[in-house]
Write a protein that holds these residues in place. Structure first.
Motif, PDB file in Angstrom:
ATOM      1  N   UNK A  55       0.824  -1.211   0.000  1.00  0.00           N
ATOM      2  CA  UNK A  55       0.000   0.000   0.000  1.00  0.00           C
ATOM      3  C   UNK A  55       0.858   1.260   0.000  1.00  0.00           C
ATOM      4  N   UNK A  56       2.041   1.182   0.610  1.00  0.00           N
ATOM      5  CA  UNK A  56       2.929   2.350   0.611  1.00  0.00           C
ATOM      6  C   UNK A  56       3.266   2.784  -0.808  1.00  0.00           C
ATOM      7  N   UNK A  57       3.302   1.810  -1.724  1.00  0.00           N
ATOM      8  CA  UNK A  57       3.665   2.097  -3.112  1.00  0.00           C
ATOM      9  C   UNK A  57       2.440   2.002  -4.022  1.00  0.00           C
ATOM     10  N   UNK A  58       1.273   2.398  -3.508  1.00  0.00           N
ATOM     11  CA  UNK A  58       0.032   2.237  -4.251  1.00  0.00           C
ATOM     12  C   UNK A  58       0.060   2.842  -5.659  1.00  0.00           C
ATOM     13  N   UNK A  59       0.620   4.030  -5.898  1.00  0.00           N
ATOM     14  CA  UNK A  59       0.639   4.541  -7.278  1.00  0.00           C
ATOM     15  C   UNK A  59       1.335   3.601  -8.255  1.00  0.00           C
ATOM     16  N   UNK A  60       2.318   2.821  -7.775  1.00  0.00           N
ATOM     17  CA  UNK A  60       3.034   1.907  -8.654  1.00  0.00           C
ATOM     18  C   UNK A  60       2.202   0.680  -8.998  1.00  0.00           C
ATOM     19  N   UNK A  61       1.097   0.455  -8.302  1.00  0.00           N
ATOM     20  CA  UNK A  61       0.211  -0.643  -8.670  1.00  0.00           C
ATOM     21  C   UNK A  61      -0.490  -0.382 -10.000  1.00  0.00           C
ATOM     22  N   UNK A  62      -0.394   0.859 -10.476  1.00  0.00           N
ATOM     23  CA  UNK A  62      -0.908   1.147 -11.812  1.00  0.00           C
ATOM     24  C   UNK A  62      -0.180   0.339 -12.881  1.00  0.00           C
ATOM     25  N   UNK A  63       1.078  -0.046 -12.617  1.00  0.00           N
ATOM     26  CA  UNK A  63       1.851  -0.811 -13.604  1.00  0.00           C
ATOM     27  C   UNK A  63       1.256  -2.195 -13.824  1.00  0.00           C
TER      28      UNK A  63
ATOM     29  N   UNK B  39      14.134   3.239  -8.819  1.00  0.00           N
ATOM     30  CA  UNK B  39      13.336   2.474  -7.856  1.00  0.00           C
ATOM     31  C   UNK B  39      12.091   3.267  -7.457  1.00  0.00           C
ATOM     32  N   UNK B  40      10.981   2.565  -7.189  1.00  0.00           N
ATOM     33  CA  UNK B  40       9.762   3.259  -6.756  1.00  0.00           C
ATOM     34  C   UNK B  40      10.001   4.030  -5.463  1.00  0.00           C
ATOM     35  N   UNK B  41       9.327   5.152  -5.331  1.00  0.00           N
ATOM     36  CA  UNK B  41       9.449   5.966  -4.126  1.00  0.00           C
ATOM     37  C   UNK B  41       8.095   6.262  -3.528  1.00  0.00           C
ATOM     38  N   UNK B  42       8.113   6.764  -2.292  1.00  0.00           N
ATOM     39  CA  UNK B  42       6.884   7.045  -1.569  1.00  0.00           C
ATOM     40  C   UNK B  42       7.136   8.210  -0.623  1.00  0.00           C
ATOM     41  N   UNK B  43       6.083   8.897  -0.230  1.00  0.00           N
ATOM     42  CA  UNK B  43       6.217   9.999   0.719  1.00  0.00           C
ATOM     43  C   UNK B  43       5.830   9.513   2.110  1.00  0.00           C
ATOM     44  N   UNK B  44       6.857   9.322   2.965  1.00  0.00           N
ATOM     45  CA  UNK B  44       6.604   8.906   4.344  1.00  0.00           C
ATOM     46  C   UNK B  44       7.087   9.947   5.344  1.00  0.00           C
TER      47      UNK B  44
ATOM     48  N   UNK C  56      -7.282   3.060  -9.260  1.00  0.00           N
ATOM     49  CA  UNK C  56      -5.951   3.386  -8.761  1.00  0.00           C
ATOM     50  C   UNK C  56      -5.519   4.789  -9.193  1.00  0.00           C
ATOM     51  N   UNK C  57      -5.869   5.164 -10.420  1.00  0.00           N
ATOM     52  CA  UNK C  57      -5.536   6.515 -10.895  1.00  0.00           C
ATOM     53  C   UNK C  57      -6.261   7.567 -10.069  1.00  0.00           C
ATOM     54  N   UNK C  58      -7.490   7.279  -9.682  1.00  0.00           N
ATOM     55  CA  UNK C  58      -8.252   8.236  -8.860  1.00  0.00           C
ATOM     56  C   UNK C  58      -7.605   8.388  -7.490  1.00  0.00           C
ATOM     57  N   UNK C  59      -7.247   7.266  -6.857  1.00  0.00           N
ATOM     58  CA  UNK C  59      -6.599   7.335  -5.555  1.00  0.00           C
ATOM     59  C   UNK C  59      -5.260   8.078  -5.643  1.00  0.00           C
ATOM     60  N   UNK C  60      -4.577   7.936  -6.770  1.00  0.00           N
ATOM     61  CA  UNK C  60      -3.252   8.536  -6.917  1.00  0.00           C
ATOM     62  C   UNK C  60      -3.317  10.025  -7.184  1.00  0.00           C
TER      63      UNK C  60
END
Length: 349
Positions: A54-62, A309-314, A90-94
């Motif tokens: 879930x931390x990398x949810x935008x990358x689930x678009x792939x 590498x995928x990134x996230x805002x924590x 997923x695009x909406x959540x992102x």
């Protein structure tokens, strides 16, 4: 007849097998991605590996997009509809501004600013980025600096190097990543911090006649085997934030909230806005994410690898009602796998 049919349709068996493989591959991609997305929809974090993914949810678009693309040559309309719907969700959540604003739980501040604070939060990765932080503070001149993963030697180094500009500090001195410190241009009054395995000091500061409550955040990471501590410590921050604001005990007992002390809660939360525990902290604590208010809701703060590498805002700066935010910037520090976050806050009456 079968032989005649095979002669008339050379390669038909291979095409059929290829479509079968594509169908199963498409279904596997969509099923795995949907399983994680379902927890986002249900407002839950789930067991390992769901919180990590879930931390990398935008990358689930792939995988969702790949599932959609492979459904087309497989000639499976149901899979294509599934992939399109999942990708759109997923695009909406992102990206949807409405989703970001709904997660904040705090209306935009109005009125003329009565105080301004430049706030910096930085994870130094076991103190390795202390020199880089000193250079960053001297260049950017923040009023307040929230530092995580800074052991006693690191605290002494920062206090000595920044004595001329940030002579005030309050620390939880501990070894390894457990040490933390708040540095300030203005005098600090120590306050009880929120208990956690890693140091989370608290303090008060005066800003142009306003008393502001400061709290550093550094809950445990949601690694396998550590999910219980992660949830407990994020919930501790939520309960602390709730106690500070209009939903706290004083408001409930008095029937109306007295003038609340403005709150700044900043640090490495080891959680993104796609984690239900973090959204509950925002909502129940009446807090807003300053980076989101400044238009940087999806900027990456970790990990800094120098590659794709995928990134996230924590890493976040959270603020109570009355604050407006602008100029949120994520700045690299040599020696750390985190970017520092610098944001300018305006406190409005």
């Amino acid at each position: 007849m079968a032989a005649v049919k095979q002669q008339q349709e050379p390669g038909g068996g291979r095409r059929g097998a290829g479509r079968t493989v594509a169908t199963w591959g498409c279904a596997a991609l969509l099923a795995g991605t949907s399983a994680v997305t379902a927890f986002r929809v249900a407002d839950a974090d789930g067991p390992t590996p769901v919180p990590q993914l879930l931390a990398f949810l935008p990358w689930l678009l792939v995988p969702a997009g790949l599932g959609l693309l492979c459904a087309l040559p497989a000639r499976r309309p149901a899979l294509a509809v599934w992939g399109a719907g999942l990708t759109a969700l997923l695009a909406w959540y992102t990206a949807a501004p409405g989703a970001v604003r709904a997660a904040e739980g705090v209306p935009a501040a109005e009125g003329a600013p009565s105080a301004e604070l430049r706030v910096l939060t930085a994870n130094l990765q076991f103190g390795q980025a202390a020199d880089a932080l000193v250079d960053l503070v001297r260049r950017e001149e923040p009023d307040l600096v929230f530092v995580q993963e800074c052991d006693p030697a690191c605290v002494r180094e920062l206090a000595g190097a920044l004595a001329a500009t940030h002579p005030h500090h309050h620390a939880v001195e501990a070894r390894g990543p457990a040490g933390s410190v708040i540095l300030s241009r203005r005098p600090l009054t120590p306050a009880a911090g929120v208990p956690a395995e890693m140091g989370q000091p608290g303090a008060f500061v005066e800003a142009d006649g306003h008393r502001v409550r400061l709290q550093l955040a550094h809950p445990s990471p949601p690694t396998p085997g550590r999910l219980a501590a992660w949830r407990t410590e994020l919930d501790g921050l939520r309960r602390w934030a709730r106690a500070q604001g209009a939903r706290g005990p004083a408001a409930r007992e008095g029937g109306a909230a007295a003038e609340d002390t403005p709150v700044i809660l900043a640090g490495d939360f080891n959680a993104s806005r796609d984690h239900a525990a973090f959204r509950r902290l925002l909502d129940d604590g009446d807090l807003a994410d300053a980076a989101a208010l400044a238009g940087a809701a999806r900027a990456t703060s970790w990990p800094v690898t120098g590659g794709p590498a995928p990134g996230v805002q924590i890493d976040h700066v959270l603020v109570s009602a009355g604050f407006a935010a602008r100029d949120a910037r994520f700045l690299e520090m040599e020696g750390s796998d985190h970017r520092a976050l610098l944001v300018t806050l305006a406190l409005r009456r």
